[in-house]
Design an enzyme around this catalytic site. Sequence first.
Site, PDB file in Angstrom:
ATOM      1  N   LYS A 284      31.224  36.134  43.713  1.00  0.00           N
ATOM      2  CA  LYS A 284      32.962  36.240  43.468  1.00  0.00           C
ATOM      3  C   LYS A 284      33.440  37.486  43.832  1.00  0.00           C
ATOM      4  CE  LYS A 284      32.346  32.309  40.072  1.00  0.00           C
ATOM      5  NZ  LYS A 284      32.975  31.837  38.803  1.00  0.00           N
TER       6      LYS A 284
ATOM      7  N   TYR B 252      37.766  24.110  43.786  1.00  0.00           N
ATOM      8  CA  TYR B 252      37.911  24.055  41.960  1.00  0.00           C
ATOM      9  C   TYR B 252      38.822  22.759  41.506  1.00  0.00           C
ATOM     10  CZ  TYR B 252      35.194  28.269  41.005  1.00  0.00           C
ATOM     11  OH  TYR B 252      34.261  29.139  40.991  1.00  0.00           O
TER      12      TYR B 252
ATOM     13  N   PHE C 124      43.192  27.233  32.655  1.00  0.00           N
ATOM     14  CA  PHE C 124      42.816  28.532  33.235  1.00  0.00           C
ATOM     15  C   PHE C 124      42.562  28.136  34.741  1.00  0.00           C
ATOM     16  CE2 PHE C 124      38.635  26.268  32.040  1.00  0.00           C
ATOM     17  CZ  PHE C 124      37.972  26.210  33.383  1.00  0.00           C
TER      18      PHE C 124
ATOM     19  N   THR D  99      28.212  30.303  31.321  1.00  0.00           N
ATOM     20  CA  THR D  99      29.503  30.607  31.994  1.00  0.00           C
ATOM     21  C   THR D  99      30.147  31.856  31.405  1.00  0.00           C
ATOM     22  OG1 THR D  99      30.064  28.138  32.109  1.00  0.00           O
ATOM     23  CG2 THR D  99      31.765  29.582  32.671  1.00  0.00           C
TER      24      THR D  99
ATOM     25  N   ASN E  57      33.033  36.311  36.365  1.00  0.00           N
ATOM     26  CA  ASN E  57      31.622  36.067  36.052  1.00  0.00           C
ATOM     27  C   ASN E  57      30.584  36.097  37.027  1.00  0.00           C
ATOM     28  OD1 ASN E  57      32.227  33.487  37.043  1.00  0.00           O
ATOM     29  ND2 ASN E  57      31.642  32.321  34.948  1.00  0.00           N
TER      30      ASN E  57
ATOM     31  N   HIS F  43      29.041  32.011  41.193  1.00  0.00           N
ATOM     32  CA  HIS F  43      29.244  30.479  40.957  1.00  0.00           C
ATOM     33  C   HIS F  43      27.737  30.072  41.238  1.00  0.00           C
ATOM     34  CE1 HIS F  43      30.474  26.458  41.571  1.00  0.00           C
ATOM     35  NE2 HIS F  43      29.928  26.500  42.561  1.00  0.00           N
TER      36      HIS F  43
ATOM     37  N   GLU G 137      29.870  21.397  48.225  1.00  0.00           N
ATOM     38  CA  GLU G 137      30.424  22.789  48.083  1.00  0.00           C
ATOM     39  C   GLU G 137      29.817  23.411  49.245  1.00  0.00           C
ATOM     40  OE1 GLU G 137      30.703  23.152  43.018  1.00  0.00           O
ATOM     41  OE2 GLU G 137      29.204  24.027  44.190  1.00  0.00           O
TER      42      GLU G 137
END
Length: 143
Positions: free
Chosen positions: A10, A50, A58, A92, A113, A116, A127
Amino acid sequence: MSNRTLAILKPDCVRKNLIGQVVAKINEAGFKVVAMKMTHLTNESASGFYEVHKERPFFGELVEFMTSGPCVPIVLEKENAVADFRKTIGATNPANAEEGTIRKMYADGIEQNIVHGSDSDENAKIEIAHFFSRKEILENYGL
Ligand code: IDP
Ligand code: MG
């Protein structure tokens, strides 16, 4: 059971200069990199990726975070890839992640975090197709 999963390093991982260390951890855990690129997600692409979370409180922040800088999607291969990779990255929220997991070692919080990982074989396929064409995956380079 499929042998592939999608990882994304990320934007926080890229910003913190941790690409090398995180890929090394992934390799040490037995995963082979079969496709990898750097890309800066658009709003549309991140929202689509997402989509399942679009009703969550969020969601807006998550899209903002995922579009805040470049990220590194990676296709990984290993037996039992999806479940094993979830174990390798940890929970997570890094506060709940097991010692030695990538999120425990490197993540700052539940949103930022580091990495993914797909949560099912079906989602892994979807994905992977979000980021990579067939010809971008190692076995199809004709090497
Ligand atoms: P996962 O990445 O461990 O599969 P998901 O529940 O699928 O976790 O959530 C997707 C991503 O959304 C997380 O990795 C994290 O970046 C972000 N996220 C999840 N829960 C929260 C939250 O409660 N607050 C802020 N961001 C969150
Ligand atoms: Mg998830």
